[in-house]
Write a protein that holds these residues in place. Structure first.
Motif, PDB file in Angstrom:
ATOM      1  N   CYS A 189       0.834  -1.213   0.000  1.00 37.86           N
ATOM      2  CA  CYS A 189       0.000   0.000   0.000  1.00 37.86           C
ATOM      3  C   CYS A 189       0.866   1.260   0.000  1.00 37.86           C
ATOM      4  O   CYS A 189       0.584   2.217  -0.727  1.00 37.86           O
ATOM      5  CB  CYS A 189      -0.900   0.062   1.229  1.00 37.86           C
ATOM      6  N   ALA A 190       1.898   1.245   0.837  1.00 35.17           N
ATOM      7  CA  ALA A 190       2.771   2.426   0.935  1.00 35.17           C
ATOM      8  C   ALA A 190       3.504   2.653  -0.382  1.00 35.17           C
ATOM      9  O   ALA A 190       3.657   3.794  -0.827  1.00 35.17           O
ATOM     10  CB  ALA A 190       3.760   2.270   2.092  1.00 35.17           C
TER      11      ALA A 190
ATOM     12  N   ASN B 192       9.261  12.961  15.422  1.00 33.70           N
ATOM     13  CA  ASN B 192       8.661  12.649  14.138  1.00 33.70           C
ATOM     14  C   ASN B 192       9.781  12.148  13.211  1.00 33.70           C
ATOM     15  O   ASN B 192      10.759  12.863  12.997  1.00 33.70           O
ATOM     16  CB  ASN B 192       8.006  13.928  13.603  1.00 33.70           C
ATOM     17  N   PRO B 193       9.657  10.920  12.689  1.00 39.24           N
ATOM     18  CA  PRO B 193      10.764  10.375  11.902  1.00 39.24           C
ATOM     19  C   PRO B 193      10.921  10.997  10.515  1.00 39.24           C
ATOM     20  O   PRO B 193      11.999  10.936   9.924  1.00 39.24           O
ATOM     21  CB  PRO B 193      10.412   8.891  11.771  1.00 39.24           C
ATOM     22  N   GLY B 194       9.860  11.630  10.020  1.00 37.90           N
ATOM     23  CA  GLY B 194       9.873  12.140   8.646  1.00 37.90           C
ATOM     24  C   GLY B 194      11.095  12.972   8.284  1.00 37.90           C
ATOM     25  O   GLY B 194      11.783  12.675   7.304  1.00 37.90           O
TER      26      GLY B 194
ATOM     27  N   THR C 192       5.864   5.564   6.611  1.00 37.65           N
ATOM     28  CA  THR C 192       6.451   6.896   6.375  1.00 37.65           C
ATOM     29  C   THR C 192       7.775   6.752   5.643  1.00 37.65           C
ATOM     30  O   THR C 192       8.074   7.490   4.700  1.00 37.65           O
ATOM     31  CB  THR C 192       6.719   7.606   7.733  1.00 37.65           C
ATOM     32  N   ALA C 193       8.579   5.782   6.091  1.00 35.02           N
ATOM     33  CA  ALA C 193       9.907   5.590   5.493  1.00 35.02           C
ATOM     34  C   ALA C 193       9.785   5.260   3.995  1.00 35.02           C
ATOM     35  O   ALA C 193      10.573   5.748   3.185  1.00 35.02           O
ATOM     36  CB  ALA C 193      10.648   4.481   6.236  1.00 35.02           C
ATOM     37  N   ILE C 194       8.805   4.445   3.649  1.00 35.19           N
ATOM     38  CA  ILE C 194       8.625   4.070   2.234  1.00 35.19           C
ATOM     39  C   ILE C 194       8.184   5.282   1.414  1.00 35.19           C
ATOM     40  O   ILE C 194       8.652   5.500   0.294  1.00 35.19           O
ATOM     41  CB  ILE C 194       7.632   2.897   2.106  1.00 35.19           C
ATOM     42  N   LEU C 195       7.322   6.114   2.013  1.00 37.70           N
ATOM     43  CA  LEU C 195       6.906   7.337   1.321  1.00 37.70           C
ATOM     44  C   LEU C 195       8.121   8.246   1.083  1.00 37.70           C
ATOM     45  O   LEU C 195       8.142   9.032   0.143  1.00 37.70           O
ATOM     46  CB  LEU C 195       5.844   8.091   2.138  1.00 37.70           C
ATOM     47  N   MET C 196       9.125   8.112   1.940  1.00 38.45           N
ATOM     48  CA  MET C 196      10.313   8.957   1.812  1.00 38.45           C
ATOM     49  C   MET C 196      11.483   8.225   1.186  1.00 38.45           C
ATOM     50  O   MET C 196      12.631   8.602   1.387  1.00 38.45           O
ATOM     51  CB  MET C 196      10.668   9.526   3.176  1.00 38.45           C
TER      52      MET C 196
END
Ligand SMILES: *Cc1c(COP(=O)(O)O)cnc(C)c1O
Length: 229
Positions: free
Chosen positions: A25-26, A179-181, A209-213
């Protein structure tokens, strides 16, 4: 007893499949290809009885943070199952470099010059030139391993030119209470500057979040195996 083991295997397989689904999904949400983020199942503290159901469900890439612990369980599992890929994700002591190079396939935690040097010597000696990540201490935490962000570029270049290491990417563990972003973004920018393709970032709490980044490797333990003691 048999029943308990079966229930446990089923729960592990369900957890594993749920994580795989979330990763998919990510990737989709990020507009990345399916499989762009590899799952490293972090099996530290768990033994064969917990690991085997996950292998049987199809997982082949595993992460361990201690050389000695990994030596105690993986040689036997490797005899039983083919194509296991083992990643060292914990801090390495130089006197364990020989064992680490012999056992692991990828090292995520090159974090100081002494380790770069001993790894390089061992890889040469054993003829095993493993892909490595440089760990960056993005939060500049005193108790955490890793190169300071401002030193990362010089350090990576030194690993490549002076020690001949095959540096494929960067790795980070953001501070637990932040926040890890922004940490993932910092790692991504450093990797881009260094023309490194791979990013080892994201754990059970933040792998989406990591995959989005841009994560190419997420290291997920408790979401698959359960909480550790
Ligand atoms: C334990 C560990 C993980 C996995 O953590 P979870 O929160 O259990 O997913 C990831 N990376 C490193 C470096 C670890 O030590």
């Amino acid at each position: 007893m048999q029943n308990t083991v079966e229930n446990m295997s089923k729960a592990l397989k369900d957890n594993f499949e749920a994580v795989q689904e979330q990763i998919k999904c990510a990737e989709e949400e990020a507009g990345r290809e399916e499989g762009a983020a590899q799952l490293i199942a972090v099996s530290k503290t768990y033994d064969a009885i917990s690991i085997e159901p996950v292998i049987e469900a199809g997982q082949r890439i595993f992460g361990e943070n201690r050389v000695q612990e990994a030596q105690g369980k993986w040689p036997e599992l490797r005899e039983k199952y083919s194509n296991i890929e083992l990643h060292l994700i914990g801090p390495l002591q130089s006197n364990k470099s020989a064992d680490a190079v012999a056992l692991f396939d990828v090292i995520h935690t090159v974090d100081r010059e002494k380790i770069a040097k001993t790894l390089s010597q061992e890889m040469e000696k054993q003829g095993r030139h493993l892909p490595c990540f440089v760990q960056v201490n993005t939060g500049e935490e005193l108790q955490k391993a890793g190169i300071a962000p401002s030193d990362a570029v010089v350090f990576v270049k030194k690993c490549q030119t002076e020690y001949g290491l095959n540096i494929v990417g960067l790795m980070c563990i953001p501070p637990v209470d932040e926040n890890p972003g922004p940490h993932f973004a910092l790692l991504r920018d450093l990797a881009k500057q260094l023309e490194l393709e791979q990013l080892s970032q994201g754990m059970s709490g933040d792998y989406k979040t990591a995959i989005l980044m841009g994560a190419t490797h997420v290291r997920v333990g408790s979401a698959i195996f359960g909480a550790r003691d």
